[in-house]
Design an enzyme around this catalytic site. Structure first.
Site, short mmCIF file in Angstrom:
data_model
loop_
_atom_site.label_atom_id
_atom_site.label_comp_id
_atom_site.label_asym_id
_atom_site.label_seq_id
_atom_site.Cartn_x
_atom_site.Cartn_y
_atom_site.Cartn_z
N LYS A 1 2.08 2.01 -5.19
CA LYS A 1 2.82 1.51 -6.37
C LYS A 1 2.01 1.71 -7.65
O LYS A 1 2.56 2.06 -8.68
CB LYS A 1 3.13 0.01 -6.21
CG LYS A 1 4.10 -0.29 -5.09
CD LYS A 1 4.30 -1.78 -4.92
CE LYS A 1 3.10 -2.50 -4.39
NZ LYS A 1 2.70 -2.16 -3.03
N ASP B 1 0.82 -1.23 0.00
CA ASP B 1 0.00 0.00 0.00
C ASP B 1 0.84 1.27 0.00
O ASP B 1 0.48 2.27 0.60
CB ASP B 1 -0.96 0.03 1.20
CG ASP B 1 -1.78 -1.24 1.29
OD1 ASP B 1 -2.27 -1.67 0.24
OD2 ASP B 1 -1.89 -1.80 2.39
N GLY C 1 -4.49 -4.61 -4.51
CA GLY C 1 -5.62 -3.81 -4.97
C GLY C 1 -5.11 -2.46 -5.43
O GLY C 1 -4.28 -1.86 -4.76
N HIS C 2 -5.51 -2.02 -6.60
CA HIS C 2 -5.16 -0.66 -6.97
C HIS C 2 -6.31 0.01 -7.70
O HIS C 2 -7.11 -0.63 -8.35
CB HIS C 2 -3.86 -0.60 -7.79
CG HIS C 2 -3.76 -1.63 -8.86
ND1 HIS C 2 -3.04 -2.78 -8.72
CD2 HIS C 2 -4.31 -1.68 -10.09
CE1 HIS C 2 -3.14 -3.49 -9.81
NE2 HIS C 2 -3.91 -2.85 -10.66
N GLN D 1 2.32 -5.89 -3.05
CA GLN D 1 2.69 -5.94 -1.62
C GLN D 1 4.03 -5.21 -1.38
O GLN D 1 4.35 -4.31 -2.13
CB GLN D 1 2.73 -7.39 -1.12
CG GLN D 1 1.35 -8.06 -1.02
CD GLN D 1 0.88 -8.68 -2.31
OE1 GLN D 1 1.63 -9.34 -2.99
NE2 GLN D 1 -0.38 -8.50 -2.64
#
Ligand code: IMP
Length: 441
Positions: free
Chosen positions: A15, A12, A39-40, A227
């Protein structure tokens, strides 16, 4: 040329925004580990896209590759692709035949084991996506690979071997009821259909060959780590880790591209200007324990929207931890840094940084190798004067020199300590809200 993006902390770090920023100059974006635990959010043409598996570049017309180091849940993959198609996009996603498939029983076992571990505080606070159990089966040589889905006979054989074992774990070890996730016929039907779709849409590849041919042809490639370093299975705070290698070495083993090739490119470490953590385990610089710290944590959590992208859980918050960043810089060999969320800290009177730790009465500058010892580390803080809020869009437009002077002092300290130049400073959630100092492509 290649650019590898690595999270330097606990995931988080933002990235996705940096991959998105470099994405225009890239032809291919390749994920090398993890699965739909990542998740993005990508904003494109004023539309918001929440993705966990499809590489963000695929939204912008780039080729998105899921490398062999990934674990792929075909349900999530096709849900995301179908959703994008419904919204008028046509993502070009390729999946390594060597990547392992997440099956419904992996998710079930993830939940069961986390619950079982909770009594002894060993639960990692997983995302519940079945990531660990899938990598376990990979290493245990009982996994089902994406390539296996393409051949119904192989798929059937693999399921007939593995499912009874999983059923026995659920029923005999945990004394729970098995459901559809352990029904061989139902699994075969659903997953052979995924195989048919993968073949029909020509999505599967030999990742190493595909990507190296493209590099040889002059394409720009982004290797997108998910990650972060401190939740790397080897270099992280075991057992509160994910089950793959987000560090730069993963870009080689997770794609089939040689270290000499990845090492000739750039390796950009993504740093969040403070720490956030969704999982469990110690966190020496955590803001907690007294009212002032809890208030600060609350402020940063709200300003930074620190809630899990995949799970929605509120994140724990702490000050920047330099020993963690020194560890990450060594493990991945960063050639540049992108520091995100500098705007989130604006408005604080002072900003602290864990410069070193005291452990057994001695000052130490990197993380100890065991998590228990890390939990015993007392941070030694450096204090920086805070910076006021700014018109961050203007700052992003005007570049680094427009960043408030106190924030620059903070950034220069980080860069000096890590002996690594800053390539970009994130001052807002969208890729346009980035002050770019150096473009690696
Ligand atoms: P898993 O990857 O779901 O097995 O979770 C293992 C650990 O990694 C847990 O502490 C999760 O909270 C953490 N984790 C997994 N994916 C992410 C991510 O994308 N960002 C931050 N933490 C993550």
């Amino acid at each position: 040329m290649t650019v590898t993006i690595v999270g330097s902390q606990l995931g988080d770090e933002g990235k996705g925004g940096i991959v998105d920023l470099y994405g225009d100059a890239a032809d291919i974006v390749v994920r090398y580990q993890g699965g739909d635990n990542a998740g993005h959010t990508v904003v494109y043409d004023d539309e918001k896209y929440k993705l966990s598996l499809v590489p963000s570049g695929a939204i912008r017309g780039k080729v998105g590759v899921l490398g062999n180091g990934c674990v792929v849940n075909p349900r999530t993959l096709f849900d995301e692709i179908d959703d994008l198609r419904e919204r008028g996009l046509d993502p070009d996603v390729r999946v390594a035949e060597r990547a392992h498939a997440i099956l419904p029983y992996h998710r079930r076992l993830d939940g069961i084991e986390e619950e079982a571990k909770a009594d002894s505080d060993l639960d990692a606070g997983t995302t519940g996506r079945g990531i660990g159990p899938t990598y376990e089966d990979k290493v245990g040589r009982r996994g089902i690979r994406i390539g296996d889905l393409l051949d119904p006979d192989v798929l059937r054989d693999r399921l007939e071997y593995v499912v009874p074992q999983k059923r026995a774990i659920v029923e005999d070890v945990y004394e729970l009821e098995a459901g559809e996730e352990l029904d061989i016929d139902a699994l075969f039907e659903e997953f052979s259909e995924f195989g048919r779709r993968l073949r029909e849409e020509e999505m599967t590849i030999n990742a190493g060959e595909f990507v190296s041919d493209r590099i040889a042809a002059g394409d720009n490639v982004v290797f997108e780590g998910a990650q972060g370093t401190s939740i790397d299975i080897d270099h992280g705070i075991y057992p509160y880790v994910t089950s793959s290698n987000p560090t730069a070495g993963g870009a080689c083993t997770g794609t089939g591209i040689a270290p000499t090739t990845v090492g000739q490119g750039e390796i950009v470490g993504i740093v969040k200007a403070y720490l956030s953590r969704v999982g469990t385990g110690p966190l020496p610089t955590e803001l907690e324990g007294d009212e002032e710290s809890e208030d600060l944590a609350h402020y940063i959590r709200e300003e930074g929207g620190e809630y899990g992208t995949v799970t929605g859980r509120p994140r724990r918050v702490g000050w920047l931890d330099m020993p963690m960043l020194r560890h990450a810089t060594r493990a991945s060999g960063f050639t540049g840094l992108a520091v995100n969320h500098v705007d989130v800290l604006a408005g604080l009177d002072e900003v602290k940084v864990g410069h070193s730790y005291t452990l057994d009465g001695e000052e130490t500058f990197t993380m100890p190798p065991t998590t228990e010892r890390w939990g015993e580390c007392e941070p030694n803080y450096r204090t920086f004067d805070g910076w006021t809020d700014a018109n961050w869009d203007l700052v992003a437009d005007e570049g680094y020199d427009a960043i408030p002077a106190n924030a620059r002092e903070y950034l220069e300290y980080v860069s000096d300590e890590l002996d690594t130049p800053i390539y970009a400073v994130g001052v807002g959630p969208n890729r346009e809200q980035t002050a770019v100092l150096e473009h690696p492509f």
